[in-house]
Design an enzyme around this catalytic site. Structure first.
Site, PDB file in Angstrom:
ATOM      1  N   HIS A  12       1.343  -1.420  -0.288  1.00  0.00           N
ATOM      2  CA  HIS A  12      -0.012   0.023   0.152  1.00  0.00           C
ATOM      3  C   HIS A  12       1.038   1.114   0.238  1.00  0.00           C
ATOM      4  CE1 HIS A  12      -3.137  -3.278   0.239  1.00  0.00           C
ATOM      5  NE2 HIS A  12      -3.734  -1.854  -0.447  1.00  0.00           N
ATOM      6  N   GLU A  35      -7.969 -13.293  -7.611  1.00  0.00           N
ATOM      7  CA  GLU A  35      -7.042 -13.491  -6.840  1.00  0.00           C
ATOM      8  C   GLU A  35      -6.425 -14.313  -5.944  1.00  0.00           C
ATOM      9  OE1 GLU A  35      -7.078  -9.847  -4.124  1.00  0.00           O
ATOM     10  OE2 GLU A  35      -9.233 -10.287  -3.028  1.00  0.00           O
ATOM     11  N   ASP A  63      -2.736  -9.665  -5.079  1.00  0.00           N
ATOM     12  CA  ASP A  63      -2.924 -11.228  -4.631  1.00  0.00           C
ATOM     13  C   ASP A  63      -2.231 -12.026  -5.231  1.00  0.00           C
ATOM     14  OD1 ASP A  63      -2.794 -10.287  -1.545  1.00  0.00           O
ATOM     15  OD2 ASP A  63      -5.188  -9.464  -2.202  1.00  0.00           O
ATOM     16  N   CYS A  93      -7.145  -4.574 -12.039  1.00  0.00           N
ATOM     17  CA  CYS A  93      -7.002  -3.836 -10.563  1.00  0.00           C
ATOM     18  C   CYS A  93      -5.561  -3.912 -10.630  1.00  0.00           C
ATOM     19  CB  CYS A  93      -8.943  -4.224 -10.100  1.00  0.00           C
ATOM     20  SG  CYS A  93      -8.506  -5.285  -9.652  1.00  0.00           S
TER      21      CYS A  93
HETATM   22  C1  PEP Z   1      -5.095  -7.288  -5.740  1.00  0.00           C
HETATM   23  O1  PEP Z   1      -4.469  -7.344  -5.223  1.00  0.00           O
HETATM   24  O2  PEP Z   1      -4.576  -7.288  -6.910  1.00  0.00           O
HETATM   25  C2  PEP Z   1      -5.552  -5.801  -5.358  1.00  0.00           C
HETATM   26  C3  PEP Z   1      -6.341  -5.193  -6.610  1.00  0.00           C
HETATM   27  O3  PEP Z   1      -6.586  -5.912  -4.163  1.00  0.00           O
HETATM   28  P1  PEP Z   1      -4.993  -4.915  -3.133  1.00  0.00           P
HETATM   29  O4  PEP Z   1      -3.834  -4.834  -3.799  1.00  0.00           O
HETATM   30  O5  PEP Z   1      -6.287  -3.836  -2.412  1.00  0.00           O
HETATM   31  O6  PEP Z   1      -4.919  -5.978  -2.076  1.00  0.00           O
HETATM   32 MG    MG Z   2      -6.650  -7.814  -3.177  1.00  0.00          MG
END
Ligand code: PEP
Ligand code: MG
Length: 565
Positions: free
Chosen positions: A186, A424, A448, A495
């Site tokens: 993050h 994921e 993930d 995403c």
């Molecule tokens: C992912 O896991 O690719 C995703 C988009 O969600 P996050 O990064 O919030 O886990």
């Molecule tokens: Mg994720």
């Protein structure tokens, strides 16, 4: 020169400000000078009230009225004479000021936490916050004021948390260096969203980079230059100018459709973390929102947001996108996303634990609140809101979500929004053909998916060499997931951060991906990369890549066949 992960593009030249995690530690001692200790406590409380008052005023000015209210609540609590009296009684019993404050505040915290009433229970978190700030004052621990950073700051920290970003005055920060975090942590996602050049996972950055020294952060190549010479600075200023010029050139893609060189239509959507970002997504020419991470809404609050607050936030995002698709992901708590007031017990393996849809389905009252808010927002804004579930591993989870949503729609007479899932987890990839029967769309979460397929924690720099989306294991998964989605006739998006990787874009075109959801700052670049390839060219690259056996071979091939450098 220090090396790390190039997590957010650009060059930053500035002065180091370090933010260290300050541990609150003291040896409780028996005091004999009780009056002296009482006046030390009173001085501490007075400083606490002064500081908190100033903070509340600043928050009010910066339209952070809700947080200001919380601060005024803290002032009211600490101004209560009963509180001071209780602490003084502890000092009369021989405790030092720190132990007296801690004992009494722990007592209040436990009392609030045991309450039947939800609102009273949440006050336990406030007391914890008061305790840590008062103890820091008594112990003389100074926290860096992130709201008052000097201009041209290079922020050096162990990890950049969402709450730190909320406090930080972004305009003053020209570079970020952290000791932990990978491309998809993050810290990386936040620094890209803020368009601040960042290098992550730099070993011992906090102890190596001297406070107040000049450094250069090269977010394009993952380098941090200590004590640069005037010649280095001049060279990097030139690189910075080139980077900004290329960024400017991308503006010719504003308002254009996202199409391949032979006219195949794709969509470039945005990943956002709050309703205000939806405005940014629209301003950056996103064709929709492919991922609204609602956990940030929960993190920014001091208790679970009410149905009404959630409804307003979701509606605001849809209105900002004026009729374009907005895919909102239901709460993805857990893993590295901690929400303190939810009191989810610490786990040995948080990424494999009680998180996301698992928590939601085990807390149906809270989940229903979120679903209801989403269903209402969808119905009130022209039915372009799609509901997406995170961390699905089993068909029964998506069936459960669908049946909860349908029940709410039956009760309220509102239309059922499109419901889909993130892919994921390895289980979701293996079961993608079956899951597709119960979903209106898929969105691949490569952040993930990569960590689970490779069994390599996405934030652990020691296994970063394994955490690699170019690994043939991951690429085979992507090809199959997209194929299953297409066979079932549903939309397949991505995403995860890989959607914006120029090296992977021809592969994703070849596999048939419909929608690329990227950070608002990457929309134009992604559109430009899509426009480079015809389907035939993309297929040729994909055919060659899928014969390779290791991530290194894939990277080497893509570097020569795709990279512009
Ligand atoms: C992912 O896991 O690719 C995703 C988009 O969600 P996050 O990064 O919030 O886990
Ligand atoms: Mg994720």
């Amino acid at each position: 020169m220090l090396k790390g992960i190039a997590a957010s593009d650009g060059i930053g030249i500035g002065t180091v400000v370090t933010v260290k995690h300050q541990e609150i530690k003291y040896e409780p001692k028996q005091v004999t000078d009780k009056d002296g200790e009482k006046s030390r406590l009173q001085d501490g409380i007075k400083t606490f009230l002064d500081k908190t008052g100033k903070l509340a005023e600043e928050m009010e000015k910066s339209v952070n009225a809700k947080d200001a209210e919380i601060m005024y609540g803290h002032i009211a609590m600490m101004s209560d004479p009963f509180m001071g009296q209780q602490m003084e009684e502890q000092i009369d019993g021989g405790s030092c000021a720190e132990a007296a404050a801690e004992t009494v505040l722990n007592m209040f915290r436990d009392m609030f936490a045991a309450s039947e009433d939800e609102l009273t229970r949440q006050r336990a978190t406030d007391v914890e916050d008061i305790k840590s700030r008062l103890l820091k004052i008594l112990l003389g621990i100074e926290d860096t004021d992130l709201g008052a950073l000097p201009a041209n700051t290079i922020l050096v920290t162990e990890d950049l948390t969402p709450s730190m970003t909320a406090e930080m005055n972004h305009d003053s920060v020209v570079g970020i260096v952290t000791e932990s975090g990978g491309m998809t942590s993050h810290s990386a996602i936040l620094s890209r969203a803020l368009e601040i050049p960042a290098v992550l996972s730099v070993k011992d950055a906090v102890s190596t980079l001297a406070e107040g020294s000049r450094v250069i952060v090269d977010g394009l190549h993952g380098k941090v230059l200590e004590a640069p010479t005037d010649q280095d600075v001049a060279e990097y200023q030139e690189k910075q100018a080139r980077f900004l010029k290329e960024k400017e050139a991308l503006k010719s893609y504003i308002g254009k459709e996202s199409v391949t060189a032979d006219g195949l239509h794709k969509e470039v959507f945005c990943n956002i973390g709050n309703p205000e970002d939806a405005r940014t997504a629209a301003d950056r020419d996103g064709e929709g929102v492919g991922l609204f991470r609602t956990e940030f809404l929960f993190m920014d609050a001091d208790s679970i947001p009410s149905e009404e607050d959630q409804y307003k936030a979701y509606k605001k995002a849809c209105v900002a996108l004026s009729g374009k698709t907005v895919i909102i992901r239901t709460l993805d708590v857990g893993g590295d996303k901690e929400i303190p007031y939810m009191h989810i017990p610490k786990e040995e393996n948080p990424f494999l634990g009680y998180r996301a849809i698992r928590w939601c389905l085990n807390n149906p009252a809270e989940y229903e609140k979120q679903l209801r808010a989403l269903i209402r927002a969808n119905s009130d804004t022209g039915e372009n809101l799609w509901i997406m579930t995170p961390m699905v591993t089993s068909v029964s989870e998506i069936k459960a979500v669908r049946s909860m949503a349908e029940k709410i729609c039956e009760e309220t007479g509102l239309p059922v929004p499109k419901i889909g899932t993130m892919i994921e987890t390895p289980a979701a990839f293996v079961m993608a053909d079956v899951l597709a029967k119960y979903c209106d769309f898929f969105s691949i979460g490569t952040n993930d998916l990569t960590q689970y397929i490779m069994a390599a924690d996405r934030g652990n720099s020691k296994v970063a060499y394994l955490y690699n989306t170019y690994d043939p294991a991951v690429l085979r998964a992507l090809k199959r997931i997209i194929g299953c989605g297409k066979d079932a006739g549903i939309t397949v998006g991505m995403c995860g951060e890989a959607a914006a990787d120029p090296l992977l874009i021809p592969l994703l075109i070849s596999f048939g991906l419909d929608e690329f959801s990227v950070s608002p700052t990457s929309v134009l670049k992604t559109r430009a990369e899509i426009a480079r390839w015809t389907k035939d060219e993309a297929d040729r690259i994909a055919d060659a890549v899928m014969k390779l056996e290791t991530a290194e071979e894939v990277k080497e091939y893509l570097d020569s066949a795709v990279s512009r450098d």
